[in-house]
Design a protein around this motif. Structure first.
Motif, PDB file in Angstrom:
ATOM      1  N   SER A  38       0.831  -1.197   0.000  1.00 25.18           N
ATOM      2  CA  SER A  38       0.000   0.000   0.000  1.00 25.18           C
ATOM      3  C   SER A  38       0.868   1.250   0.000  1.00 25.18           C
ATOM      4  O   SER A  38       1.935   1.273   0.614  1.00 25.18           O
ATOM      5  CB  SER A  38      -0.916   0.021   1.235  1.00 25.18           C
ATOM      6  OG  SER A  38      -1.723  -1.138   1.285  1.00 25.18           O
ATOM      7  N   THR A  39       0.415   2.262  -0.692  1.00 27.41           N
ATOM      8  CA  THR A  39       1.128   3.536  -0.651  1.00 27.41           C
ATOM      9  C   THR A  39       0.912   4.175   0.720  1.00 27.41           C
ATOM     10  O   THR A  39      -0.175   4.114   1.290  1.00 27.41           O
ATOM     11  CB  THR A  39       0.632   4.482  -1.746  1.00 27.41           C
ATOM     12  OG1 THR A  39      -0.784   4.670  -1.597  1.00 27.41           O
ATOM     13  CG2 THR A  39       0.922   3.910  -3.124  1.00 27.41           C
ATOM     14  N   VAL A  40       1.942   4.788   1.255  1.00 28.57           N
ATOM     15  CA  VAL A  40       1.871   5.376   2.593  1.00 28.57           C
ATOM     16  C   VAL A  40       1.972   6.898   2.558  1.00 28.57           C
ATOM     17  O   VAL A  40       1.713   7.549   3.565  1.00 28.57           O
ATOM     18  CB  VAL A  40       2.985   4.802   3.499  1.00 28.57           C
ATOM     19  CG1 VAL A  40       2.775   3.324   3.720  1.00 28.57           C
ATOM     20  CG2 VAL A  40       4.368   5.070   2.902  1.00 28.57           C
ATOM     21  N   GLU A  65       5.300  -2.877   6.105  1.00 33.20           N
ATOM     22  CA  GLU A  65       3.940  -2.385   6.329  1.00 33.20           C
ATOM     23  C   GLU A  65       3.142  -3.327   7.227  1.00 33.20           C
ATOM     24  O   GLU A  65       2.377  -2.879   8.095  1.00 33.20           O
ATOM     25  CB  GLU A  65       3.218  -2.208   4.996  1.00 33.20           C
ATOM     26  CG  GLU A  65       3.657  -0.992   4.211  1.00 33.20           C
ATOM     27  CD  GLU A  65       2.773  -0.753   2.993  1.00 33.20           C
ATOM     28  OE1 GLU A  65       1.763  -1.484   2.845  1.00 33.20           O
ATOM     29  OE2 GLU A  65       3.084   0.148   2.212  1.00 33.20           O
ATOM     30  N   SER A  99       1.921   1.884   8.546  1.00 37.66           N
ATOM     31  CA  SER A  99       2.405   2.920   7.631  1.00 37.66           C
ATOM     32  C   SER A  99       3.780   3.430   8.031  1.00 37.66           C
ATOM     33  O   SER A  99       4.566   3.862   7.175  1.00 37.66           O
ATOM     34  CB  SER A  99       1.413   4.080   7.587  1.00 37.66           C
ATOM     35  OG  SER A  99       1.252   4.658   8.869  1.00 37.66           O
ATOM     36  N   GLY A 121       6.339   1.494   6.176  1.00 39.95           N
ATOM     37  CA  GLY A 121       6.510   1.934   4.798  1.00 39.95           C
ATOM     38  C   GLY A 121       7.359   3.181   4.701  1.00 39.95           C
ATOM     39  O   GLY A 121       8.223   3.299   3.814  1.00 39.95           O
TER      40      GLY A 121
END
Length: 804
Positions: A49-51, A388, A393, A396
């Motif tokens: 996932s993008t953080v 992650e 988060s 990340g």
């Protein structure tokens, strides 16, 4: 057989001391479903996932790390200005003063080997080959890491004034050989830079929302070039220190969280026993014994390790970025630093990759399928995913931070490497030399022959008795230069324009160096700017990190044998090295294409078939073998070095590589105490002076190779499949090793740096006190004056590079 039993007993004892041998060593898992084949990740798998949003990532990377590195650059410049007084010296830009401490050298070596690709790719090897993957990968790389000190100590004693390994090629073999290997050197830098760009793209885009290719390459260019322009190579050492500290701190956090801290949502993580039970039940690749992930007997991993020996040789020995960090230290400090740096680097693939890779397999076992698509695993997204999953988060952001620091350290090293080649080996040599046609034994300032520092085989003849030799006086004895320095220093203090140099003997050369400094600044800027179009072309090409890393090795490894021979073998010749390098390049390409054509799809499936393991191994072996064999044979047939005098005269060519205003022997005054010489010490005297450093290099290098490439592998392959006791013993060893290296990384460099600065500060105070003292005798006064002038010349003679 007795040796095998002793080794087994030793491992078991280590396991018992840690309380690690289970009552039933044959137990492979706790759910009774062993072995379990993981299903492929489903299309809806969440993956990484993008953080951070794009603007948050840009602020963190450009303003955060870029700004932090600029602060370090200004701090470094202040130190060089107010303590060492050489902040505007051209050579100091590319060798950081030539007296870097061994611990800072070690940290920089390790940090520049911490490629983003290593941090990401080594975990991929664990997922694909099991625990053997990163182990054999590390073994292959370590082989070359421990050979390098032997080359570096010979480099520093035979060419102490050289700033690039290409300068040795020019001094010994002339223009043609130099041009050929300038091509190889720049090709190597190009391949490595592309690899860094691709690794950076994978890291930034996986953790940043809507990060376009243009955004990624612009951020990387900013990180690579910003502080390199301000602080030169010296700042790279400081940034590398903080990078290594961050990597080891994050490594310890991952280890503790995955192996030692348990909670209700850990999904099988939290203890070595639970991790082992899960991973031992997952069905591994076909090439592993019993299809197990917990074995060191893996044909795929072993083949990969052999390939890595050749690949890392190209990266280690043919990359100017590797040489400039080692050139910056004295011989003994360079040897110790590189050996210690190898020990530090070993921690990453063996501990980081094992921790994140094994953690990933554990989560997959409890999930019933892979958490990443196969392409995502190949891109190196295993470590970001685990970060992650175990840290949220924050994990990340930590991985993005680690990747950014690694990008800054390795990327700026490549910028400085390319810039040094352009400045020293292209611009200064072919476009703007100070004096045309100067030979190795001639003075750059006056053009006359230097006085020989050894007896040649023709010394008995009187044919040269009436020859007029160079009589250029030492710059510390030049009263006009003293007046120039004082006048320019006074003008700077009063913020006035600096006057021209008035010394007829040294002034023109000092103006020439000022022009090189100005060119150096523009060179760093343009090399950094060129990274942007290069990155965009690479992104559009569709090549991946794996392909460029290994196919790049095929075309760069032919450079390694000639570089090795040019430093180690007096009988090497220009025709031999040219023939070896070119034949190796042709052979590597032909064999690679030939092997790739035998796989399904042939060359029509170019990117896949040329990256097959057997294709890569065949191509690299052919390139290396042809290059070495042809170089040795042709050199032996064309060499004129027959006697000891011939050999000494050959190495005298490399001894003459120097800056007459900043002579290399000034950096070795402490080591050369008690040795009598006129002008400069001879090659033979330097060999005697640094004999202990050479012995240390050979001893530590060979012993380290024996330990990491023979002893440890022999111990681990004894066990076909690890039981839980052996597994726990191995990971405990890795964890203890990581903690020890982390302590050294964090505390040793700042302590040594402070000691070095305090020593120089006290020396400066002593000189100032000696200057003010009315009771000093004439000899003391003269010595103090000479020492002070040397400091002032290295500073005031190059201030700002301005010419009125």
């Amino acid at each position: 057989m007795s040796v095998r039993c002793c080794i087994y007993v030793l491992v078991v004892l280590v396991s018992l001391l840690c309380g690690q041998v289970s009552a039933n060593n044959s137990t492979r898992g706790g759910d009774g479903s062993c072995p379990y084949r993981l299903r492929d990740a489903q299309g809806g798998s969440p993956g990484v996932s993008t953080v951070l949003k794009k603007h948050e990532s840009g602020l963190l990377l450009v303003l955060g790390f870029g700004g932090f590195s600029l602060l370090l650059a200004f701090l470094y410049n202040a130190m060089r200005k107010y303590i060492f007084h050489d902040e505007h010296n051209l050579d100091s830009t590319f060798d950081a003063g030539g007296n870097v401490t061994f611990s800072l050298t070690a940290v920089t070596v390790a940090s520049q080997l911490f490629w983003p690709g290593d941090i990401l790719h080594s975990a991929t090897l664990t997922v694909k080959n099991g625990i053997a993957g990163p182990f054999w990968y590390a073994t292959g790389v370590m082989f070359n890491i421990f050979i390098f000190p032997i080359l570096s100590v010979n480099f520093k004693t035979r060419a102490p004034g050289a700033k690039t390994y290409l300068q040795i090629m020019k001094a010994r073999f002339g223009k043609q050989t130099h041009i050929v290997f300038c091509f190889f050197a720049l090709l190597t830098n190009l391949v490595i830079t592309i690899g860094i760009i691709l690794a950076g793209q994978a890291t930034i885009q996986s953790l940043t929302e809507d990060a376009s290719d243009e955004f990624v390459i612009f951020v990387m260019a900013m990180l690579f070039g910003s502080y390199s322009f301000v602080g030169g190579l010296g700042t790279t050492f400081y940034v590398s220190y903080f990078n290594a500290c961050l990597v080891f701190i994050l490594l310890i956090i991952f280890v503790v969280r995955i192996f030692y801290v348990s909670d209700n949502d850990d999904q099988g993580l939290g203890s070595v026993q639970k991790v082992y039970e899960a991973v031992s039940c997952v069905e591994g690749p076909e090439g592993n014994v019993d299809n197990s992930f917990v074995t060191f007997r893996s044909t795929g991993a072993l083949l990969y390790g052999v390939i890595e020996i050749f690949v890392s040789s190209a990266v280690t020995f043919c990359d100017q970025a590797s040489w400039q960090s080692r050139i910056a230290a004295k011989p003994k400090q360079g040897v110790l630093g590189f050996i210690l740096g190898g020990f530090m680097w070993f921690t990453i693939p063996t501990t980081m990759a094992t921790t994140t890779g094994i953690g990933y397999l554990t989560l997959c076992y409890h999930n019933g399928s892979h958490l990443l698509q196969d392409g995502e695993i190949t891109e190196g997204l295993v470590t970001p995913l685990i970060a992650e999953r175990v840290l949220g988060s924050t994990g990340g952001i930590m991985i993005l931070t680690m990747g950014a620091m690694a990008l800054m350290s390795t990327g700026s090293g490549e910028v400085m490497a390319v810039s040094s080649i352009i400045v020293y080996d292209i611009y200064q040599t072919y476009f703007k030399p100070y004096r045309e046609g100067v030979k190795h034994n001639q003075c750059v300032l006056c053009g006359r022959n230097k006085k020989p520092s050894f007896e040649t085989k023709n010394s008995s003849n009187d044919q040269n008795a009436d020859k007029v030799y160079c009589e250029c006086h030492y710059i510390a004895d030049c009263e006009t230069c003293t007046a120039d320095v004082q006048a320019r220093s006074l003008a700077k203090d009063n913020r006035k324009l600096k006057p021209n140099y008035t010394c007829e003997h040294h002034g023109r050369y000092r103006e020439y160096l000022d022009s090189l400094i100005r060119f150096k600044n523009w060179c760093i800027i343009w090399v950094t700017i060129c990274i942007i179009p290069l990155g965009l072309v690479v992104f559009e090409s569709g090549i991946d990190l794996n392909w460029i890393f290994y196919e790049g090795a095929v075309v760069t490894v032919p450079c390694f044998p000639p570089v090795f021979l040019s430093i180690m073998w007096a009988k090497a010749t220009g025709p031999g090295l040219i023939a070896g390098g070119i034949s190796g390049l042709i052979a590597g390409i032909v064999v690679t294409l030939g092997m790739a054509s035998t796989f399904p799809g042939g060359l029509g499936n170019f990117l896949i078939n040329t990256a097959q393991d057997h294709t890569i191994l065949a191509g690299i072996a052919a390139a290396f073998g042809f290059s070495l064999g042809v170089s040795v044979i042709v050199s032996y047939l064309t060499s004129n070095v027959k006697t000891r005098e011939d050999e000494e005269e050959e190495w005298q060519k490399t001894q003459d590589i120097d800056n007459p205003l900043n002579p290399w022997e000034q950096n070795y005054q402490e080591e050369l105490k008690g040795i009598q010489y006129e002008g400069k010490p001879s090659y033979h005297q330097m060999e005697i002076c640094f004999r202990s450093a050479k012995i240390l290099a050979y001893a530590t290098g060979l012993i380290s190779i024996g330990v990491f490439a023979v002893v440890i592998p022999c111990i681990m392959v004894i066990f076909p499949v690890m039981d839980d006791g052996v597994f726990k013993g191995w990971v405990t060893f890795c964890h203890i090793w990581a903690v020890i290296m982390a302590i050294i990384v964090i505390f040793f460099p700042p302590v040594e740096e402070v000691k070095k600065m305090l020593k120089q500060y006290r020396l400066n105070k002593t000189k100032e006190a000696s200057k003010r003292s009315p009771m000093k005798n004439d000899n003391t006064a003269n010595n103090s004056k000479n020492m002070e002038l040397q400091v002032m010349l290295s500073d005031g003679g190059h201030q700002d590079g301005a010419k009125v």
